[in-house]
Design an enzyme around this catalytic site. Structure first.
Site, PDB file in Angstrom:
ATOM      1  N   CYS A 119      20.876 -23.980  -0.883  1.00  0.00           N
ATOM      2  CA  CYS A 119      20.436 -25.163  -0.152  1.00  0.00           C
ATOM      3  C   CYS A 119      21.064 -26.461  -0.635  1.00  0.00           C
ATOM      4  O   CYS A 119      21.411 -26.611  -1.798  1.00  0.00           O
ATOM      5  CB  CYS A 119      18.911 -25.262  -0.203  1.00  0.00           C
ATOM      6  SG  CYS A 119      18.104 -23.938   0.745  1.00  0.00           S
ATOM      7  N   SER A 469      19.203 -36.115   7.222  1.00  0.00           N
ATOM      8  CA  SER A 469      19.249 -34.661   7.147  1.00  0.00           C
ATOM      9  C   SER A 469      20.238 -34.148   8.178  1.00  0.00           C
ATOM     10  O   SER A 469      20.459 -34.774   9.225  1.00  0.00           O
ATOM     11  CB  SER A 469      17.856 -34.093   7.432  1.00  0.00           C
ATOM     12  OG  SER A 469      17.924 -32.723   7.729  1.00  0.00           O
TER      13      SER A 469
END
Length: 555
Positions: A119, A469
């Site tokens: 991630c 994001s």
């Protein structure tokens, strides 16, 4: 062997005694020692299964004659850290991860390393460490999550879960719909299913040549992912034998390939933060001007969530990254002679690739646009540049002019959006969220998702010296450099000022005269966000601007 420094000769008898205390036998000590950097933890859904991947790597290393030894590193789940003070610690974890791996691999001189990330900041942090250390290395990520399915069959990802929060209060959004989304948006382990930052960087690792084909797209839950881990363990021993190191692979040419793929895939804007940092670690600097040049010449071939309905599993089924690369190579946009971690050239790796679904991977003739999914903007607000995910902007918002609504933090902006203070035509300005100002350059998915949930993504733009994001969509322009805390013009904007955005022509301007800005500068005082002693304060003192990749200052 590099590891002989800690295990060979009479003087290292005490060291061997310590290894034997850990259960190693003489045969294992005689073999090359391969460190496996595993980011397994129990809080990040993309990482909960990484012990399984690490076990696959260990099996591969042993099959190829090495001794695998696992050690950990930290990780931050951006989704869980989103929208509160925890997000200040996300980007800054990248430098900490790189530092901690460097410490471990220098204190314990492994012969080679296998990196097991998945991630967000963990991938670039590991890439930076690999390039600093420059010993034989390979990456195998944990793989992407499957998309979720609502009870009516609708395919969803994490971005939909954030967007539905902004839709609360609408007649058709019931408690049942909210619980359905909460339970099903993220169905299991893996990096969140869309082309968000984690998957973007895992795909970039594959393109750049440090991950095997399939690294970016093979689903986390697939047996193929475990087989890939075993292959990575075997392959790192070949890299060791041939002494192929990361800086042999990550060059100006392979970074150019990565940026071309980035634009074709419509990756997260965070790649424009991480790839320059990775390039810096490789000693091959890249800047916004080069990124924009590459964007202008690269067709946008793939639109995954949040820009489109498809997820990483669909890209994998359509042919994966090799199919995209072969398409770009056919247009003469890639250097196919670069060496990769397979020991073969990129051209050899993609020679047999095919596009199996032309709805997912388009051709140049049917591309979403003739240029890339990301764009760099310049103007008096951002003389050093700003970044937008152009491929996720609605056509009507590619050019926009409107009055500024100015906020000095994400919290202030979110409160205003939730209170319906933002109206069609506005340009939301969020400042003092940059690398120094935050500090930490928080991602701001909540404001952009709430705007989308309220149906304002077709009429409201948002600009910030912070970042977004990969799940953000709309006219969301980030990385404005210089940031407000460093004296950037974004700090001088006042409510009602007109802001002009022209994404197609790479422009971002504050329609205020130089004379007026000079007058405002005389009385300007920066907003200083107080932070506790510790890593945040040290980070603020050391970090550089977003347009440099927010790397640390060089002494």
């Amino acid at each position: 062997m590099r590891s002989d420094a800690m295990k060979a000769g009479v003087a290292r008898l005490p060291h061997r005694s310590l290894f034997k205390a850990a259960g190693l036998c003489d045969a294992e000590l005689e073999r090359p020692m391969v460190g496996i950097v595993c980011a397994k933890n129990e809080i990040i859904p993309g990482h909960v299964h990484l012990d399984t991947i690490a076990e696959g790597v260990k099996a591969g290393v042993r099959m190829a004659g090495g001794t695998p030894l696992v050690f950990p590193t930290i990780g931050v789940c951006d989704g869980i850290a989103m929208g509160h003070a925890g997000m200040k610690y996300s980007l800054i974890s990248r430098e900490h991860i790189a530092d901690s791996i460097e410490i471990m691999a220098m204190a314990h001189p492994f012969d080679a390393l296998v990196f097991v990330p998945n991630c967000d900041k963990i991938v670039p942090g590991m890439l930076m460490a690999a390039l600093r250390l420059n010993i034989p290395c390979i990456f195998v990520s944990g793989g992407p999550m499957m998309p979720g399915r609502l009870v009516d069959g609708t395919k969803v990802t994490l971005s939909n879960a954030f967007e539905i929060v902004g839709a609360i209060g609408k007649k058709d959004v019931t408690d049942f719909h909210l619980k359905d989304m909460e339970n099903n948006a993220c169905p299991g382990c893996g990096s969140c299913a869309g082309m968000f930052t984690a998957n973007s960087m895992n795909c970039m690792t594959e393109v750049i040549g440090l991950g095997l084909p399939g690294n970016g797209t093979i689903p986390a839950v697939s047996g193929e992912r475990v087989r890939l881990a075993k292959e990575a363990g075997i392959k790192v021993m070949e890299l060791l034998e041939k002494n192929i190191c990361p800086r042999d692979i990550v060059t100006a040419k392979s970074l150019s390939n990565a940026l071309h793929a980035d634009m074709a895939l419509g990756c997260s804007t965070n790649t424009v933060l991480h790839l320059p940092a990775v390039a810096h670690a490789a000693g091959v600097p890249i800047d916004f001007a080069e990124i924009n040049k590459i964007s202008k010449e690269t067709p946008h071939l793939v639109k995954l969530s949040p820009a489109g309905p498809d997820a990483l599993v669909d890209l994998n089924a359509a042919g994966g990254i090799p199919a995209v690369l072969k398409e770009l190579a056919d247009y003469g946009l890639l250097d196919t002679e670069v060496i990769t971690c397979t020991g073969k050239t990129l051209g050899e790796n993609i020679a047999n690739a095919n596009i199996w679904d032309k709805n997912v991977i388009r051709s140049k003739e049917t591309a979403y646009s003739p240029d890339g999914g990301l764009a760099i903007l310049w103007g008096n607000i951002a003389p050093d540049g700003a970044v937008v995910k152009k491929g996720a902007v609605l056509p009507e918002m590619l050019k926009h002019e409107g009055p500024a609504k100015v906020y000095n933090s994400e919290e202030e902006a979110s409160a205003a959006i939730n209170a319906d203070e933002i109206v069609p035509g506005d340009v939301v300005v969020i400042r003092y969220e940059g690398p120094k100002g935050g500090p930490g350059m928080r991602e701001m998915l909540a404001p952009t998702a709430t705007l989308a949930g309220k149906g304002l993504d077709n009429s409201v733009a948002l600009i910030t010296d912070g970042r977004f994001s990969g799940a953000s969509k709309g006219a969301s322009i980030g990385h404005i450099s210089p940031e407000a805390a460093a004296g950037g013009i974004i700090g001088l904007i006042e409510n009602g000022d007109r802001i002009a955005i022209d994404i197609l022509n790479n422009k971002l301007d504050l329609l205020v005269s130089d004379e007026e800005l000079a007058k405002r500068r005389e009385t300007w005082e920066p907003v200083i966000n107080e932070v506790p002693d510790g890593y945040l304060r040290r980070y603020r003192e050391m970090v550089t601007s977003a347009n440099t990749g927010a790397i640390f200052r060089q002494y």
